[in-house]
Motif scaffolding. Structure first.
Motif, PDB file in Angstrom:
ATOM      1  N   LYS A 144     -28.297  15.748  24.052  1.00 51.36           N
ATOM      2  CA  LYS A 144     -27.659  15.943  25.351  1.00 51.36           C
ATOM      3  C   LYS A 144     -28.203  17.190  26.040  1.00 51.36           C
ATOM      4  O   LYS A 144     -28.186  17.273  27.257  1.00 51.36           O
ATOM      5  N   GLY A 145     -28.647  18.160  25.237  1.00 54.81           N
ATOM      6  CA  GLY A 145     -29.255  19.359  25.798  1.00 54.81           C
ATOM      7  C   GLY A 145     -28.266  20.420  26.244  1.00 54.81           C
ATOM      8  O   GLY A 145     -28.674  21.488  26.667  1.00 54.81           O
ATOM      9  N   ASN A 146     -26.982  20.157  26.147  1.00 59.24           N
ATOM     10  CA  ASN A 146     -26.016  21.144  26.613  1.00 59.24           C
ATOM     11  C   ASN A 146     -25.267  21.810  25.452  1.00 59.24           C
ATOM     12  O   ASN A 146     -24.297  22.505  25.656  1.00 59.24           O
ATOM     13  N   SER A 147     -25.735  21.556  24.218  1.00 52.03           N
ATOM     14  CA  SER A 147     -25.097  22.156  23.052  1.00 52.03           C
ATOM     15  C   SER A 147     -26.037  23.166  22.412  1.00 52.03           C
ATOM     16  O   SER A 147     -27.241  22.962  22.374  1.00 52.03           O
ATOM     17  N   TYR A 148     -25.468  24.243  21.916  1.00 47.02           N
ATOM     18  CA  TYR A 148     -26.245  25.215  21.168  1.00 47.02           C
ATOM     19  C   TYR A 148     -25.506  25.520  19.881  1.00 47.02           C
ATOM     20  O   TYR A 148     -24.315  25.824  19.901  1.00 47.02           O
ATOM     21  N   PHE A 149     -26.204  25.399  18.785  1.00 43.39           N
ATOM     22  CA  PHE A 149     -25.620  25.692  17.483  1.00 43.39           C
ATOM     23  C   PHE A 149     -26.200  26.997  16.967  1.00 43.39           C
ATOM     24  O   PHE A 149     -27.410  27.216  17.015  1.00 43.39           O
ATOM     25  N   GLY A 150     -25.364  27.870  16.472  1.00 40.90           N
ATOM     26  CA  GLY A 150     -25.811  29.148  15.936  1.00 40.90           C
ATOM     27  C   GLY A 150     -26.398  29.036  14.539  1.00 40.90           C
ATOM     28  O   GLY A 150     -27.132  29.910  14.097  1.00 40.90           O
ATOM     29  N   ASP A 151     -26.107  27.955  13.849  1.00 38.65           N
ATOM     30  CA  ASP A 151     -26.594  27.760  12.489  1.00 38.65           C
ATOM     31  C   ASP A 151     -28.034  27.250  12.508  1.00 38.65           C
ATOM     32  O   ASP A 151     -28.365  26.321  13.257  1.00 38.65           O
ATOM     33  N   ASP A 152     -28.895  27.839  11.678  1.00 43.95           N
ATOM     34  CA  ASP A 152     -30.308  27.457  11.655  1.00 43.95           C
ATOM     35  C   ASP A 152     -30.520  25.986  11.318  1.00 43.95           C
ATOM     36  O   ASP A 152     -31.360  25.319  11.921  1.00 43.95           O
ATOM     37  N   THR A 153     -29.765  25.476  10.361  1.00 44.66           N
ATOM     38  CA  THR A 153     -29.926  24.078   9.960  1.00 44.66           C
ATOM     39  C   THR A 153     -29.542  23.144  11.099  1.00 44.66           C
ATOM     40  O   THR A 153     -30.260  22.175  11.395  1.00 44.66           O
ATOM     41  N   THR A 174     -32.186  23.159  13.750  1.00 41.76           N
ATOM     42  CA  THR A 174     -33.354  22.389  13.325  1.00 41.76           C
ATOM     43  C   THR A 174     -33.121  20.899  13.538  1.00 41.76           C
ATOM     44  O   THR A 174     -34.000  20.191  14.031  1.00 41.76           O
ATOM     45  N   ILE A 175     -31.940  20.412  13.183  1.00 41.49           N
ATOM     46  CA  ILE A 175     -31.625  18.995  13.372  1.00 41.49           C
ATOM     47  C   ILE A 175     -31.674  18.635  14.855  1.00 41.49           C
ATOM     48  O   ILE A 175     -32.247  17.607  15.234  1.00 41.49           O
ATOM     49  N   THR A 176     -31.101  19.483  15.715  1.00 42.49           N
ATOM     50  CA  THR A 176     -31.088  19.164  17.142  1.00 42.49           C
ATOM     51  C   THR A 176     -32.489  19.242  17.741  1.00 42.49           C
ATOM     52  O   THR A 176     -32.841  18.407  18.580  1.00 42.49           O
ATOM     53  N   LEU A 177     -33.298  20.197  17.305  1.00 41.20           N
ATOM     54  CA  LEU A 177     -34.675  20.278  17.795  1.00 41.20           C
ATOM     55  C   LEU A 177     -35.470  19.056  17.365  1.00 41.20           C
ATOM     56  O   LEU A 177     -36.263  18.500  18.138  1.00 41.20           O
ATOM     57  N   PHE A 178     -35.278  18.614  16.132  1.00 42.23           N
ATOM     58  CA  PHE A 178     -35.936  17.417  15.650  1.00 42.23           C
ATOM     59  C   PHE A 178     -35.518  16.204  16.473  1.00 42.23           C
ATOM     60  O   PHE A 178     -36.352  15.390  16.882  1.00 42.23           O
ATOM     61  N   ALA A 179     -34.229  16.085  16.746  1.00 42.74           N
ATOM     62  CA  ALA A 179     -33.720  14.949  17.527  1.00 42.74           C
ATOM     63  C   ALA A 179     -34.309  14.943  18.924  1.00 42.74           C
ATOM     64  O   ALA A 179     -34.675  13.895  19.449  1.00 42.74           O
TER      65      ALA A 179
END
Length: 56
Positions: A34-43, A46-51
């Motif tokens: 969706k592009g409007n979420s940011y997760f502070g956790d590295d893992t 990584t999952i969102t960047l891969f997606a």
């Protein structure tokens, strides 16, 4: 599903929430796409960047 039959139901009866990793990862990836979420956790990042990378 990677569980024996009846396990999710038995867990629910005991008040235990069962998370299935493939389902959880798909939900995280969907949020990331969706592009409007940011997760502070590295893992999670990584999952969102891969997606995002595979959906482009």
């Amino acid at each position: 599903m990677g569980l024996k039959p009846g396990v999710p139901e038995a867990a629910r009866e005991l008040g235990v929430e069962v998370w299935l990793l493939p389902d959880l990862m798909q939900e995280i990836a969907a949020e990331g796409r969706k592009g409007n979420s940011y997760f502070g956790d590295d893992t999670l990042r990584t999952i969102t960047l891969f997606a995002r990378g595979i959906s482009a």
